[in-house]
Scaffold this active site. Structure first.
Site, PDB file in Angstrom:
ATOM      1  N   TYR A   1       0.837  -1.196   0.000  1.00 57.17           N
ATOM      2  CA  TYR A   1       0.000   0.000   0.000  1.00 57.17           C
ATOM      3  C   TYR A   1       0.876   1.253   0.000  1.00 57.17           C
ATOM      4  CZ  TYR A   1      -3.785  -3.145   1.455  1.00 57.17           C
ATOM      5  OH  TYR A   1      -4.705  -4.156   1.524  1.00 57.17           O
TER       6      TYR A   1
ATOM      7  N   ASN B   1     -12.631  -1.256  -4.692  1.00 54.63           N
ATOM      8  CA  ASN B   1     -12.447  -1.746  -6.060  1.00 54.63           C
ATOM      9  C   ASN B   1     -13.670  -2.548  -6.511  1.00 54.63           C
ATOM     10  OD1 ASN B   1     -11.566  -3.014  -8.417  1.00 54.63           O
ATOM     11  ND2 ASN B   1     -10.193  -4.403  -7.342  1.00 54.63           N
TER      12      ASN B   1
ATOM     13  N   CYS C   1      -6.632  -6.247  -6.805  1.00 56.36           N
ATOM     14  CA  CYS C   1      -6.269  -5.629  -5.534  1.00 56.36           C
ATOM     15  C   CYS C   1      -5.734  -6.644  -4.520  1.00 56.36           C
ATOM     16  CB  CYS C   1      -7.457  -4.866  -4.968  1.00 56.36           C
ATOM     17  SG  CYS C   1      -8.941  -5.863  -4.792  1.00 56.36           S
ATOM     18  N   HIS C   2      -5.953  -7.921  -4.760  1.00 59.25           N
ATOM     19  CA  HIS C   2      -5.398  -8.929  -3.846  1.00 59.25           C
ATOM     20  C   HIS C   2      -3.869  -8.910  -3.871  1.00 59.25           C
ATOM     21  CE1 HIS C   2      -5.754 -10.989  -7.738  1.00 59.25           C
ATOM     22  NE2 HIS C   2      -4.697 -11.686  -7.358  1.00 59.25           N
TER      23      HIS C   2
ATOM     24  N   GLU D   1      -1.598 -17.592  -7.982  1.00 65.40           N
ATOM     25  CA  GLU D   1      -0.736 -16.852  -8.902  1.00 65.40           C
ATOM     26  C   GLU D   1       0.752 -17.108  -8.656  1.00 65.40           C
ATOM     27  OE1 GLU D   1      -1.779 -12.727  -8.419  1.00 65.40           O
ATOM     28  OE2 GLU D   1      -3.288 -12.869  -9.992  1.00 65.40           O
TER      29      GLU D   1
END
Length: 138
Positions: free
Chosen positions: A76, A97, A105-106, A136
């Protein structure tokens, strides 16, 4: 998924895992399901008709989030520094979001932890964030 009368997606929501599944019926719902399948496979997804939304600041945050490569994360505070803002403001924009996965945003974390996800700091939404990151390879 929620959509407007113009056939644009206005939001995508993660539903509790015990929510009963519903058949995809409209062409827009089918397109979203196909795009999610591409996202899960890591292959390019067809463009979806997302409705424009958000404040100028939110749009700037969401653009930076979309630039984070799959399998990578950012903090952030890093995004805040690029926007001459605060980590808290970036976190609020992340939570607001409307298009998770497609504005990933994860991939944004707190400096001393995982941060939040969809304004949640624990529970099944945070488990979803951690699963997405693991999926991912981040």
């Amino acid at each position: 998924m929620q959509a407007n009368e113009l056939g644009q997606i206005t939001s995508i929501l993660f539903l509790h895992p015990e929510t009963p599944l519903k058949n995809r019926q409209t062409p827009l719902e089918q397109s979203l399901c196909a795009a999610v399948a591409h996202w899960l496979d890591g292959t390019p997804a067809p463009a979806l008709p997302f409705a424009p939304c958000g404040t100028r600041f939110q749009q700037d945050v969401w653009q930076l989030i979309r630039e984070i490569p799959r399998g990578r994360t950012a903090y952030y505070g890093e995004l805040a520094a690029r926007l001459d803002s605060s980590a808290r403001a970036v976190g609020q924009a992340c939570g607001d979001n409307p298009f998770p996965l497609f504005t990933p945003c994860h991939r944004v974390l707190g400096k001393h932890g995982n941060g939040g996800f969809a304004h949640a700091e624990s529970g099944w939404l945070m488990q979803t964030k951690l699963w997405l990151l693991q999926h991912e390879g981040a």
